[in-house]
Design a protein around this motif. Structure first.
Motif, short mmCIF file in Angstrom:
data_model
loop_
_atom_site.label_atom_id
_atom_site.label_comp_id
_atom_site.label_asym_id
_atom_site.label_seq_id
_atom_site.Cartn_x
_atom_site.Cartn_y
_atom_site.Cartn_z
N LYS A 52 0.81 -1.20 0.03
CA LYS A 52 -0.07 -0.14 0.01
C LYS A 52 0.97 1.26 -0.09
N TYR A 53 2.28 1.20 0.06
CA TYR A 53 3.13 2.40 -0.03
C TYR A 53 3.85 2.43 -1.31
N LEU A 54 3.39 1.75 -2.58
CA LEU A 54 4.13 1.76 -3.81
C LEU A 54 4.15 3.39 -4.20
N GLU A 55 3.18 3.92 -4.05
CA GLU A 55 3.08 5.25 -4.77
C GLU A 55 4.46 6.23 -4.09
N ILE A 56 4.41 5.96 -2.50
CA ILE A 56 5.87 6.81 -1.88
C ILE A 56 6.84 6.12 -2.37
N MET A 57 6.97 4.98 -2.41
CA MET A 57 8.09 4.18 -2.75
C MET A 57 8.75 4.76 -4.37
N ALA A 58 7.63 4.69 -5.06
CA ALA A 58 8.04 5.16 -6.45
C ALA A 58 8.49 6.55 -6.72
N GLN A 59 7.99 7.45 -5.79
CA GLN A 59 8.60 8.77 -5.84
C GLN A 59 10.00 8.69 -5.47
N LYS A 60 10.36 8.01 -4.35
CA LYS A 60 11.56 7.92 -3.92
C LYS A 60 12.59 7.28 -4.76
N ALA A 61 11.93 6.14 -5.45
CA ALA A 61 12.89 5.43 -6.35
C ALA A 61 12.98 6.39 -7.62
N HIS A 62 12.34 6.95 -7.86
CA HIS A 62 12.46 7.83 -9.06
C HIS A 62 13.62 8.87 -8.76
N ARG A 63 13.33 9.70 -7.51
CA ARG A 63 14.46 10.68 -7.21
C ARG A 63 15.85 10.09 -6.97
#
Ligand code: SF4
Length: 371
Positions: A52-63
């Motif tokens: 359920k945290y994939l969206e926040i993880m995606a932002q960090k992974a992108h950065r």
């Protein structure tokens, strides 16, 4: 001599279920906000609860990806030299028991195919064979490498595991990278799916990246065939392996691939299904855990999914791939069904255009191999 096998043994009986059951939302949020993660933090990101945290993880992974790699995607192409194999891997179309037409490329055809591929612009090539020391000995690989060196700046081999001395020979001949998948890190499952042949030797295969690194290879790509066993466990051990290699061989670039089992000739039922969402979680977790890790994505995945995964941590992309021996020759002399099905059939131009329109730069060459 220490190898990854001894590191693996320390975690072999790890209680995954107990660990996942203990993970709270707070644990996941704390790990996402950390700068430097340990292997248990990685497993926290891989937990069912972290879905359920994939969206926040995606932002960090992108950065993290932009900070470490910029907006570039390296393009490479696979070339199948032969499909002779003496192993019986339950999940593979090249299994020695499968009644397929077996082929090996002549050196003239290797040159012809190299010309055709390099004319498209590719400078990184991955050469593959099945496991047959009789049909594709190291001397044959070396001869092919000598030809390919004239056309490509990076040559990666995905062949049977070699001795350290043999890797040294090939490094000297111009090979700079190896790809070797453990398939599954679970010894029992490994034994079950490798029915016979030299590949049955789990420890020898597991120690292959160590031998290649000691022999002076520049780039090592590892991975598990996702679905052979519980994917969360296999991804955990892959990350443990990648971190071990990065820490131990500081001058080697370490990368992972995330292949999922594809349909092939013969019937094999995967133990676990890896959904698109699972694949995203895997890529994000790898990127956040190891910011400098190369992550490759092959044409096993669909065009749509590949497009969407670009900003999330992928650094290498194959394009216009054929998994057939001589698959790029204009006159198809080699009758071959391929090792697995390709899902993304777009042309190189289409892929280049898609990468550019995503705000990234496709590159064909990231180093010059000078020995
Ligand atoms: S996975 Fe590799 S070793 Fe196993 S049957 Fe296929 S080609 Fe041979």
């Amino acid at each position: 001599m220490t190898t990854f096998y001894y590191e693996y043994i320390r975690y072999r009986n790890f209680n995954f279920e107990g660990f996942f059951n203990s993970i709270s939302d707070y644990d996941i949020e704390r790990v996402i906000s950390k700068d430097k993660l340990n292997i248990y933090d990685f497993l926290t990101l891989l937990s069912p609860n972290a879905e359920k945290y994939l969206e926040i993880m995606a932002q960090k992974a992108h950065r993290v990806t932009i900070q470490n790699f910029g907006r570039v995607i390296l393009l490479y192409i696979p070339m199948y030299l032969a499909n002779y194999c003496i192993n019986k891997c339950a999940y593979c179309g090249y299994n020695a028991d499968n009644k397929i037409k077996r082929n090996i490329m002549s050196i003239e055809d290797v040159r012809h195919e190299a010309e055709l591929i390099s004319q498209k612009g590719f400078r990184h090539i991955l050469i593959l064979t099945g496991e047959s020391r009789a049909k594709t000995p190291v001397s044959y690989i070396k001869t092919c490498v000598a030809v390919l060196k004239e056309y490509f700046s990076s040559i990666c081999i995905e062949i049977y595991p070699l001795k350290e001395k043999e890797y040294e020979e090939l490094v000297h001949a111009g090979v700079d990278s190896i790809t070797i998948y453990q398939e599954t890190y679970d010894e029992k499952t490994y034994d079950e799916v490798h029915l016979s042949g030299p590949k049955k030797n789990y420890k020898y295969r597991l120690e292959t990246p160590d031998r290649a690194c000691r022999a002076g290879i520049k780039n090592v790509n590892i991975g598990a065939l996702l679905g052979l066993n519980d994917w969360r466990k296999d991804v955990f051990y892959t990350a443990l392996h990648a971190k071990y290699l990065q820490d131990k061989y500081g001058d080697v670039d370490v990368g992972v691939s995330v292949p999922r089992i594809k349909p092939h000739i013969g019937a094999f039922q995967p133990k676990s299904n890896v959904s698109d969402k699972n694949l995203v979680q895997i890529i994000l977790s790898f990127r956040i855990f190891m910011p400098r890790l190369g992550i490759s994505l092959s044409t096993r995945e669909s065009a749509d999914l590949r497009n969407n995964l670009i900003p999330l941590g992928i650094t290498k992309f194959s394009a216009e791939s054929s998994t057939k021996v001589g698959g790029y020759l204009e006159e198809k002399e080699y009758e071959d069904s391929g090792q697995f099905e390709v899902s993304d059939n777009r042309s190189l131009e289409e892929i280049v255009e898609m990468i550019r329109s995503s705000g990234y730069q496709p590159i064909f060459k990231d180093w010059e191999n000078v020995i």
